[in-house]
Design a protein around this motif. Structure first.
Motif, PDB file in Angstrom:
ATOM      1  N   LEU A 122      77.972  78.525 -11.491  1.00 22.93           N
ATOM      2  CA  LEU A 122      78.160  77.192 -12.068  1.00 22.93           C
ATOM      3  C   LEU A 122      78.474  76.151 -10.993  1.00 22.93           C
ATOM      4  O   LEU A 122      78.027  75.004 -11.082  1.00 22.93           O
ATOM      5  CB  LEU A 122      79.243  77.226 -13.141  1.00 22.93           C
ATOM      6  N   SER A 145      78.077  88.794 -18.228  1.00 25.94           N
ATOM      7  CA  SER A 145      78.452  87.538 -18.883  1.00 25.94           C
ATOM      8  C   SER A 145      78.422  87.595 -20.406  1.00 25.94           C
ATOM      9  O   SER A 145      78.939  86.704 -21.061  1.00 25.94           O
ATOM     10  CB  SER A 145      77.544  86.401 -18.402  1.00 25.94           C
ATOM     11  N   GLY A 147      76.099  86.899 -22.410  1.00 20.99           N
ATOM     12  CA  GLY A 147      75.369  85.779 -22.984  1.00 20.99           C
ATOM     13  C   GLY A 147      76.149  84.478 -23.076  1.00 20.99           C
ATOM     14  O   GLY A 147      75.761  83.584 -23.824  1.00 20.99           O
ATOM     15  N   LYS A 148      77.217  84.322 -22.318  1.00 22.41           N
ATOM     16  CA  LYS A 148      78.081  83.147 -22.430  1.00 22.41           C
ATOM     17  C   LYS A 148      77.628  81.948 -21.599  1.00 22.41           C
ATOM     18  O   LYS A 148      78.230  80.889 -21.679  1.00 22.41           O
ATOM     19  CB  LYS A 148      79.520  83.512 -22.051  1.00 22.41           C
ATOM     20  N   LEU A 149      76.580  82.101 -20.786  1.00 20.21           N
ATOM     21  CA  LEU A 149      76.136  80.995 -19.935  1.00 20.21           C
ATOM     22  C   LEU A 149      75.014  80.226 -20.622  1.00 20.21           C
ATOM     23  O   LEU A 149      74.227  80.799 -21.380  1.00 20.21           O
ATOM     24  CB  LEU A 149      75.682  81.516 -18.581  1.00 20.21           C
ATOM     25  N   ARG A 150      74.897  78.948 -20.331  1.00 17.97           N
ATOM     26  CA  ARG A 150      73.885  78.115 -20.995  1.00 17.97           C
ATOM     27  C   ARG A 150      72.523  78.156 -20.304  1.00 17.97           C
ATOM     28  O   ARG A 150      71.610  77.433 -20.695  1.00 17.97           O
ATOM     29  CB  ARG A 150      74.388  76.678 -21.132  1.00 17.97           C
ATOM     30  N   TYR A 151      72.406  78.993 -19.287  1.00 17.45           N
ATOM     31  CA  TYR A 151      71.144  79.155 -18.568  1.00 17.45           C
ATOM     32  C   TYR A 151      70.604  80.560 -18.817  1.00 17.45           C
ATOM     33  O   TYR A 151      71.393  81.490 -19.008  1.00 17.45           O
ATOM     34  CB  TYR A 151      71.366  78.954 -17.060  1.00 17.45           C
TER      35      TYR A 151
END
Length: 189
Positions: A122, A145, A147-151
């Motif tokens: 980030l 992660s 699936g917690k990242l917006r990418y």
């Protein structure tokens, strides 16, 4: 195959670990252990490179330290430029040095060894966006992660490793001492 290589190279550790987030865990991925073997790194990262063949990428950017070798190997396999960020000691921010640059509109793939909270990725994303680049995703050896990242995340393996708040850690309650294997000096907690 990936887990076998991680175990064989002692990159997948079991025990009691203090993570950079301040949480505790019973397993730890030390990707530097596998990255010391170029042939094993090539095998693992080919699984990631195969997922990226249809993605438009101009630059692979690895945050130092964990992402540097990963960026190089992915750049080599994809035939793309590979660069890395460095951390300024004075203000603890990430920067590009050594004449590296990202031009406005260039498509950048962030590379890491392990993604858990995505903190280093980030920070690199913020740098890329401030320079006018476009982040197309994050590539890594191990994705923790959940699936917690917006990418989009492209990984060789997804791992669901338990982590605990320090006051809720069952390993602490058993009196098992922890080790802090990571590279970050500062942690939350």
């Amino acid at each position: 195959m990936v887990l076998d290589i991680l175990r064989k190279t002692e990159a997948l550790l079991e025990g009691h670990f203090l993570l950079s987030s301040g949480k505790h865990s019973n397993k730890y991925i030390q990707c530097a252990k596998v990255l010391q073997y170029p042939e094993e790194s090539e095998k693992i990262l080919s699984k990631v490179a195969n997922q990226l063949t249809d993605l438009e990428i101009d630059i692979v950017l690895g945050p130092a330290m964990g992402g540097v070798i990963v960026a190089y190997e992915l750049g080599r396999q994809l035939g793309k430029k590979a660069i890395f960020t460095e951390r300024e000691k004075e203000n603890d921010t990430v920067v590009l040095r050594r004449g590296f640059e990202i031009k406005k509109g260039e498509k950048v793939l962030i590379s890491e060894d392990v993604i858990t909270t995505g903190k280093s990725a980030l920070e690199a994303i913020e740098l890329v966006e401030n320079m006018g680049g476009e982040v197309v995703g994050i590539a890594c050896i191990a994705d923790r992660s959940k699936g917690k990242l917006r990418y989009p995340v492209y990984s060789a393996v997804e791992l669901d490793i338990d982590s605990y708040e320090s006051d809720q850690c069952p390993l602490c309650k058993k009196g098992i001492p922890y080790v802090k294997p990571g590279s970050r000096k500062k942690f939350k907690g």
